[in-house]
Design a protein around this motif. Sequence first.
Motif, mmCIF file in Angstrom:
data_model
loop_
_atom_site.group_PDB
_atom_site.id
_atom_site.type_symbol
_atom_site.label_atom_id
_atom_site.label_comp_id
_atom_site.label_asym_id
_atom_site.label_seq_id
_atom_site.Cartn_x
_atom_site.Cartn_y
_atom_site.Cartn_z
ATOM 1 N N GLY A 7 0.783 -1.220 0.000
ATOM 2 C CA GLY A 7 0.000 0.000 0.000
ATOM 3 C C GLY A 7 0.818 1.275 0.000
ATOM 4 N N GLU A 8 2.149 1.161 0.065
ATOM 5 C CA GLU A 8 3.001 2.354 0.131
ATOM 6 C C GLU A 8 3.984 2.456 -1.020
ATOM 7 O OE1 GLU A 8 4.980 3.232 3.782
ATOM 8 O OE2 GLU A 8 3.234 2.682 4.965
ATOM 9 N N GLY A 9 4.649 1.391 -1.356
ATOM 10 C CA GLY A 9 5.674 1.436 -2.383
ATOM 11 C C GLY A 9 6.891 0.635 -1.962
ATOM 12 N N GLN A 10 8.001 0.900 -2.650
ATOM 13 C CA GLN A 10 9.218 0.125 -2.438
ATOM 14 C C GLN A 10 10.352 1.013 -1.927
ATOM 15 O OE1 GLN A 10 9.402 -1.357 -6.552
ATOM 16 N NE2 GLN A 10 9.434 -3.409 -5.663
ATOM 17 N N VAL A 11 11.248 0.392 -1.170
ATOM 18 C CA VAL A 11 12.472 1.049 -0.737
ATOM 19 C C VAL A 11 13.640 0.117 -1.013
ATOM 20 C CG1 VAL A 11 11.372 2.454 1.055
ATOM 21 C CG2 VAL A 11 12.301 0.240 1.641
ATOM 22 N N LYS A 12 14.775 0.722 -1.301
ATOM 23 C CA LYS A 12 16.000 -0.048 -1.476
ATOM 24 C C LYS A 12 16.722 -0.035 -0.136
ATOM 25 C CE LYS A 12 19.938 -0.659 -4.444
ATOM 26 N NZ LYS A 12 20.554 -0.279 -5.705
ATOM 27 N N ALA A 46 6.792 0.167 14.373
ATOM 28 C CA ALA A 46 8.227 0.391 14.588
ATOM 29 C C ALA A 46 9.056 -0.247 13.476
ATOM 30 C CB ALA A 46 8.646 -0.159 15.953
ATOM 31 N N LEU A 47 8.680 -1.465 13.056
ATOM 32 C CA LEU A 47 9.393 -2.150 11.975
ATOM 33 C C LEU A 47 9.293 -1.367 10.668
ATOM 34 C CD1 LEU A 47 10.896 -4.666 10.857
ATOM 35 C CD2 LEU A 47 8.651 -5.701 10.491
ATOM 36 N N LEU A 48 8.101 -0.922 10.336
ATOM 37 C CA LEU A 48 7.921 -0.163 9.097
ATOM 38 C C LEU A 48 8.655 1.174 9.158
ATOM 39 C CD1 LEU A 48 4.146 -0.886 8.403
ATOM 40 C CD2 LEU A 48 6.147 -2.028 7.412
ATOM 41 N N ALA A 49 8.643 1.819 10.309
ATOM 42 C CA ALA A 49 9.366 3.089 10.466
ATOM 43 C C ALA A 49 10.863 2.873 10.273
ATOM 44 C CB ALA A 49 9.087 3.695 11.839
ATOM 45 N N GLU A 56 16.016 3.646 1.061
ATOM 46 C CA GLU A 56 15.901 4.760 0.117
ATOM 47 C C GLU A 56 14.683 4.497 -0.764
ATOM 48 O OE1 GLU A 56 18.268 6.248 -3.831
ATOM 49 O OE2 GLU A 56 19.453 5.496 -2.150
ATOM 50 N N PRO A 57 13.682 5.372 -0.725
ATOM 51 C CA PRO A 57 12.467 5.139 -1.513
ATOM 52 C C PRO A 57 12.769 5.067 -3.008
ATOM 53 C CG PRO A 57 12.157 6.971 0.004
ATOM 54 C CD PRO A 57 13.608 6.617 0.033
ATOM 55 N N LEU A 58 12.138 4.117 -3.676
ATOM 56 C CA LEU A 58 12.234 4.040 -5.131
ATOM 57 C C LEU A 58 11.129 4.900 -5.731
ATOM 58 C CD1 LEU A 58 12.867 0.228 -5.719
ATOM 59 C CD2 LEU A 58 14.529 2.070 -5.702
ATOM 60 N N PRO A 59 11.335 5.424 -6.924
ATOM 61 C CA PRO A 59 10.283 6.212 -7.566
ATOM 62 C C PRO A 59 9.020 5.372 -7.748
ATOM 63 C CG PRO A 59 12.344 6.334 -8.809
ATOM 64 C CD PRO A 59 12.544 5.317 -7.738
ATOM 65 N N ASP A 60 7.866 6.039 -7.721
ATOM 66 C CA ASP A 60 6.591 5.334 -7.858
ATOM 67 C C ASP A 60 6.484 4.538 -9.152
ATOM 68 O OD1 ASP A 60 5.704 6.219 -5.403
ATOM 69 O OD2 ASP A 60 4.616 7.929 -6.236
ATOM 70 N N ASP A 61 7.175 4.984 -10.199
ATOM 71 C CA ASP A 61 7.090 4.289 -11.485
ATOM 72 C C ASP A 61 8.129 3.174 -11.633
ATOM 73 O OD1 ASP A 61 9.290 5.941 -11.688
ATOM 74 O OD2 ASP A 61 8.773 6.736 -13.654
ATOM 75 N N ALA A 62 8.932 2.923 -10.592
ATOM 76 C CA ALA A 62 9.929 1.844 -10.641
ATOM 77 C C ALA A 62 9.211 0.497 -10.575
ATOM 78 C CB ALA A 62 10.905 1.969 -9.481
ATOM 79 N N LEU A 63 9.677 -0.441 -11.377
ATOM 80 C CA LEU A 63 9.076 -1.780 -11.417
ATOM 81 C C LEU A 63 10.119 -2.835 -11.056
ATOM 82 C CD1 LEU A 63 6.948 -1.414 -14.667
ATOM 83 C CD2 LEU A 63 6.155 -1.353 -12.312
ATOM 84 N N GLU A 64 10.693 -2.695 -9.891
ATOM 85 C CA GLU A 64 11.705 -3.638 -9.423
ATOM 86 C C GLU A 64 11.020 -4.820 -8.734
ATOM 87 O OE1 GLU A 64 15.044 -3.280 -9.803
ATOM 88 O OE2 GLU A 64 14.707 -1.405 -10.884
ATOM 89 N N PRO A 65 11.527 -6.042 -8.929
ATOM 90 C CA PRO A 65 10.965 -7.169 -8.178
ATOM 91 C C PRO A 65 11.316 -7.016 -6.694
ATOM 92 C CG PRO A 65 12.821 -7.879 -9.523
ATOM 93 C CD PRO A 65 12.578 -6.439 -9.848
ATOM 94 N N ASP A 67 12.255 -8.219 -3.019
ATOM 95 C CA ASP A 67 12.887 -9.340 -2.325
ATOM 96 C C ASP A 67 12.141 -9.675 -1.047
ATOM 97 O OD1 ASP A 67 15.272 -9.615 -4.075
ATOM 98 O OD2 ASP A 67 15.688 -7.587 -3.342
ATOM 99 N N LEU A 68 11.445 -8.684 -0.503
ATOM 100 C CA LEU A 68 10.745 -8.837 0.754
ATOM 101 C C LEU A 68 9.484 -7.987 0.696
ATOM 102 C CD1 LEU A 68 10.857 -9.843 3.726
ATOM 103 C CD2 LEU A 68 12.199 -7.813 4.243
ATOM 104 N N ILE A 69 8.361 -8.550 1.132
ATOM 105 C CA ILE A 69 7.096 -7.816 1.152
ATOM 106 C C ILE A 69 6.605 -7.756 2.594
ATOM 107 C CG2 ILE A 69 4.708 -7.747 0.347
ATOM 108 C CD1 ILE A 69 5.649 -9.281 -2.152
ATOM 109 N N LEU A 70 6.394 -6.527 3.067
ATOM 110 C CA LEU A 70 5.904 -6.313 4.430
ATOM 111 C C LEU A 70 4.478 -5.798 4.382
ATOM 112 C CD1 LEU A 70 9.027 -4.562 5.994
ATOM 113 C CD2 LEU A 70 8.344 -6.954 6.202
ATOM 114 N N PRO A 71 3.683 -6.135 5.385
ATOM 115 C CA PRO A 71 2.314 -5.621 5.420
ATOM 116 C C PRO A 71 2.308 -4.119 5.657
ATOM 117 C CG PRO A 71 2.845 -6.751 7.463
ATOM 118 C CD PRO A 71 4.001 -6.966 6.543
ATOM 119 N N GLY A 72 1.244 -3.473 5.262
ATOM 120 C CA GLY A 72 1.088 -2.044 5.504
ATOM 121 C C GLY A 72 0.773 -1.769 6.960
ATOM 122 N N PRO A 73 0.809 -0.502 7.358
ATOM 123 C CA PRO A 73 0.599 -0.139 8.757
ATOM 124 C C PRO A 73 -0.796 -0.440 9.288
ATOM 125 C CG PRO A 73 0.748 1.827 7.391
ATOM 126 C CD PRO A 73 1.079 0.653 6.515
#
Length: 93
Positions: A7-12, A46-49, A56-65, A67-73
């Motif tokens: 629900g938020e996006g991706q970070v590197k 706390a984990l999500l924070a 580092e946030p990836l741009p919204d239009d980035a389509l990277e696979p 490696d890890l998916i976390l639930p939203g807050p």
Amino acid sequence: MIVRIMGEGQVKLADDRLTELNKLDDELLAEMENGDGPGFRATLHALLAKVRELGEPLPDDALEPSDLILPGPDATLEGVRDLLSDDGLIPGA
């Protein structure tokens, strides 16, 4: 490593940062096992924070696979149970 927060996006995130997240993941797993809803909610936030802080946030239009998916807050304890492995949300960390 690419981490998606649902629900938020991706970070590197650097792979060596996983050890910092593992303590929170272990706490989250224990709270899940004990049915501690308030503790679960606090630790999930706390984990999500921490992921947002260290990553580092990836741009919204980035389509990277991811490696890890976390639930939203706003995820529920019951909903997250389906995402957990025996190692928690962060396997092998």
